[in-house]
Enzyme design. Structure first.
Site, PDB file in Angstrom:
ATOM      1  N   ASP A   1       0.872  -1.178   0.000  1.00 27.03           N
ATOM      2  CA  ASP A   1       0.000   0.000   0.000  1.00 27.03           C
ATOM      3  C   ASP A   1       0.898   1.213   0.000  1.00 27.03           C
ATOM      4  O   ASP A   1       1.650   1.438   0.935  1.00 27.03           O
ATOM      5  CB  ASP A   1      -0.893  -0.007   1.241  1.00 27.03           C
ATOM      6  CG  ASP A   1      -1.862   1.164   1.272  1.00 27.03           C
ATOM      7  OD1 ASP A   1      -1.831   1.983   0.324  1.00 27.03           O
ATOM      8  OD2 ASP A   1      -2.642   1.255   2.222  1.00 27.03           O
TER       9      ASP A   1
ATOM     10  N   ASP B   1      -2.049   0.184   6.355  1.00 31.58           N
ATOM     11  CA  ASP B   1      -2.460   1.586   6.474  1.00 31.58           C
ATOM     12  C   ASP B   1      -1.579   2.376   7.438  1.00 31.58           C
ATOM     13  O   ASP B   1      -1.534   3.600   7.368  1.00 31.58           O
ATOM     14  CB  ASP B   1      -3.905   1.678   6.980  1.00 31.58           C
ATOM     15  CG  ASP B   1      -4.898   1.197   5.949  1.00 31.58           C
ATOM     16  OD1 ASP B   1      -4.602   1.306   4.752  1.00 31.58           O
ATOM     17  OD2 ASP B   1      -5.963   0.704   6.344  1.00 31.58           O
TER      18      ASP B   1
ATOM     19  N   TRP C   1       5.486  -4.068   7.697  1.00 31.59           N
ATOM     20  CA  TRP C   1       4.387  -5.016   7.686  1.00 31.59           C
ATOM     21  C   TRP C   1       4.752  -6.080   6.653  1.00 31.59           C
ATOM     22  O   TRP C   1       5.744  -5.926   5.935  1.00 31.59           O
ATOM     23  CB  TRP C   1       3.060  -4.334   7.391  1.00 31.59           C
ATOM     24  CG  TRP C   1       2.739  -3.993   5.973  1.00 31.59           C
ATOM     25  CD1 TRP C   1       1.878  -4.634   5.140  1.00 31.59           C
ATOM     26  CD2 TRP C   1       3.231  -2.865   5.222  1.00 31.59           C
ATOM     27  NE1 TRP C   1       1.814  -3.989   3.917  1.00 31.59           N
ATOM     28  CE2 TRP C   1       2.630  -2.908   3.937  1.00 31.59           C
ATOM     29  CE3 TRP C   1       4.122  -1.829   5.493  1.00 31.59           C
ATOM     30  CZ2 TRP C   1       2.894  -1.961   2.951  1.00 31.59           C
ATOM     31  CZ3 TRP C   1       4.396  -0.895   4.506  1.00 31.59           C
ATOM     32  CH2 TRP C   1       3.784  -0.961   3.262  1.00 31.59           C
TER      33      TRP C   1
ATOM     34  N   ASP D   1       9.035   0.682   4.489  1.00 30.50           N
ATOM     35  CA  ASP D   1       8.879   2.038   3.973  1.00 30.50           C
ATOM     36  C   ASP D   1      10.235   2.717   3.891  1.00 30.50           C
ATOM     37  O   ASP D   1      11.114   2.495   4.734  1.00 30.50           O
ATOM     38  CB  ASP D   1       7.975   2.850   4.900  1.00 30.50           C
ATOM     39  CG  ASP D   1       6.504   2.473   4.756  1.00 30.50           C
ATOM     40  OD1 ASP D   1       6.157   1.793   3.771  1.00 30.50           O
ATOM     41  OD2 ASP D   1       5.704   2.877   5.625  1.00 30.50           O
TER      42      ASP D   1
END
Lengths: 373, 180
Positions: free
Chosen positions: B83, B156, B108, B127
């Site tokens: 995401d 998220d 994640w 990230d």
């Protein structure tokens, strides 16, 4: 040069202006049931206060991305849980609970917080107790905790560790509840000197196979909660010490269909979206965004709204949407409005007839709050 | 799912704030989180159980349509639960952060099936943090994606814990092992 082309007629029209105007600042009307707070997102910042009847913007609260907003139960304040940095995109991180006057939008106070989770489109990372005395902020850094703020004294009262759990639902009897990764519900007293889980630690859902949506709903006044799973199972519960969770029932069965499948290649009507459910408390009516798809499509926008009588476990109506919808909210009065949002466009419809009343573009695409929810 | 809708890209793609978190404080909190294990497993082993059925009937919609040639597209096989912006479109790569950014030590995870060998691999979505959001190649895939009470399976959350700046830039998909 310009003066040379202004006609005598124009000058005459300007000369009849009756008085010299001075700048002033509007105040908001008292909170009313059809007012909506719509938070922005990365592309449109700020939280807009919208009159659902006229479809007009009444004012805007300054909010960044990933901000939570709540309305004080007595309507006097707007509470904003936010995170900023001293040098804009860097510097010292500051987590704050900022209190705004609900008429003037002037800042009344700022309360420093020890942290908060940065996550978008979540409703239950910030909550206010039914009596308005406490604010609860969910923090993950990455251990899990709930920060309890005393709103009367305007300071952090304590931090409650909730290992393995997340979110904060305000329950009855001065408790908070959280959903846990092992499929249990944890309920803790907010005033206890030592945190103690007050609920039976019995798993009631699978966080891996059929998770419950974070954006489930609980009423801080009654503690009545409605948890919805990816497959459309509805779990009702009372958030209070010693209370368990009721056996689930299927939304699809409530509409006369087979329960949804979680297996690949099998297509069902499934709940999905961001703020995907809304609940009208007085009538016990649940509005759910539904789409047709395979399991693990839980972020897909709604193509229908299912209107559900929760007490009688019955889908009363399926409303086909002209455009997909990611966020839904409902006003809490007896002539309720539905607020539907997709890609920064807000559409306001009559919740009983689904007649479109108003629409607004470019207003943000974040979480929506209404008075009395 | 519409993966290239620009206005309604996921909340993670819309991240634009930055900041600084205390690394020492973060480590202390990480320790507290470890105490909570196994409810909060920080390693992606818990996902190894997922997706054991490798037949066509057992594959998710994403896995049935995944490809292994182009890592700048949302349907690249490793992206089954990603995401955000793909770092491959932002000056980085599948396991490489773009210049001026820092990989997060936390992540994640997903369990994704490589269409070339039919094997499921554990993917850590780390990230890259520290500069303005990339904004390119926005994806939001949700295979076995859970909610924030299973944070290691939720895409998220801002996963820039432990980096000098919490500003989200893009996401990588690092292969960390074979799922059993």
């Amino acid at each position: 040069m310009l003066a040379a082309v202004i006609s005598p007629v124009t000058l005459q029209a300007e000369s009849v202006v009756p008085q010299i105007e001075e700048s002033d600042v509007a105040t908001l009307p008292p909170l009313s049931p059809h007012m909506l707070l719509l938070t922005g997102d990365g592309s449109i910042k700020g939280t807009r206060i919208i009159d659902g009847d006229s479809g007009k913007i009444l004012g805007t609260i300054h909010t960044q991305d990933l901000t939570n907003v709540r309305i004080a139960p007595d309507g006097a304040f707007f509470y904003v849980a936010e995170t900023i940095w001293t040098r804009g995109n860097r510097g010292v991180r500051q987590d704050l609970l900022t209190i705004y006057d609900a008429r003037t939008l002037k800042i009344v106070d700022e309360i420093d917080l020890p942290g908060r989770l940065l996550v978008g489109n979540r409703r239950q990372t910030f909550e206010i107790s039914a009596d308005g005395r406490h604010a609860f902020i969910y923090n993950m850094d990455p251990a899990s905790s709930v920060i309890v703020v005393d709103l009367a004294r305007r300071k952090v009262a304590r931090t409650i560790e909730i290992p393995g759990c997340a979110l904060v639902f305000a329950g009855a009897a001065a408790t908070i509840s959280s959903l846990c990764g092992d499929g249990t519900l944890s309920t803790i007293g907010i005033d206890a000197r030592q945190s103690q889980d007050l609920t039976p630690a019995q798993p009631f859902f699978s966080a891996e196979d059929d998770p419950i949506f974070d954006n489930s709903i609980a009423d801080p006044k009654s503690g009545k909660a409605i948890f919805l799973s990816y497959s459309g199972l509805v779990y009702t519960a009372t958030l209070a010490p010693g209370q368990g969770v009721d056996a689930p029932w299927s939304l699809q069965q409530a509409a006369g269909m087979s329960p949804a499948s979680t297996r690949p290649l099998e297509v069902s009507w499934l709940p999905g979206g961001r703020q995907l459910i809304a609940y009208h408390r007085a009538t016990g009516t649940l509005y759910v965004l539904m789409h047709m798809g395979e399991f693990w499509s839980h972020k897909e926008d709604g193509k229908e709204i299912w209107v559900v009588d929760v007490a009688n476990r019955k889908v009363l109506r399926r409303h086909r949407l002209a455009e997909p919808v990611s966020h839904i909210q409902v006003s809490q009065d007896d002539a309720p409005l539905l607020f539907l949002n997709i890609e920064n466009k807000l559409v306001i419809v009559d919740a009983k007839t689904f007649e479109e009343k108003k629409s607004l573009d470019n207003v943000g695409n974040g979480m929506m709050m209404v008075p009395g929810e | 799912m519409d993966k290239i809708r620009t206005d309604a890209l996921s909340e993670r793609l819309l991240r634009s704030l930055a900041g600084r978190t205390s690394r020492r404080g973060m480590l202390a909190r990480l320790g507290a989180a470890l105490v909570a294990a196994p409810a909060f497993p920080l390693l992606p082993v818990s996902r190894a159980e997922a997706a054991k059925d490798r037949t066509a009937q057992g594959l998710t919609d994403f896995a049935r349509h995944a490809q292994s040639k182009d890592d700048t597209n949302c349907d690249y096989w490793r992206y089954c639960a990603i995401d955000g912006s793909l770092c491959s479109c932002c000056g980085g790569g599948l396991h490489t952060c773009p210049p001026g950014t820092e990989p997060s030590p936390t992540s994640w995870v997903g369990t994704c099936i490589n269409p070339d060998d039919g094997v499921a691999y554990l993917i850590a979505y780390r990230d890259c943090c520290g500069t303005a959001m990339c904004g390119q190649c926005g994806c939001d895939n949700t295979d076995r994606e859970s909610q924030i009470y299973r944070p290691q399976a939720n895409n998220d959350i801002y996963w820039c814990f432990g980096t000098a700046s919490m500003e989200y830039h893009c996401s990588t998909a690092v292969l960390v092992g074979v799922a059993q």
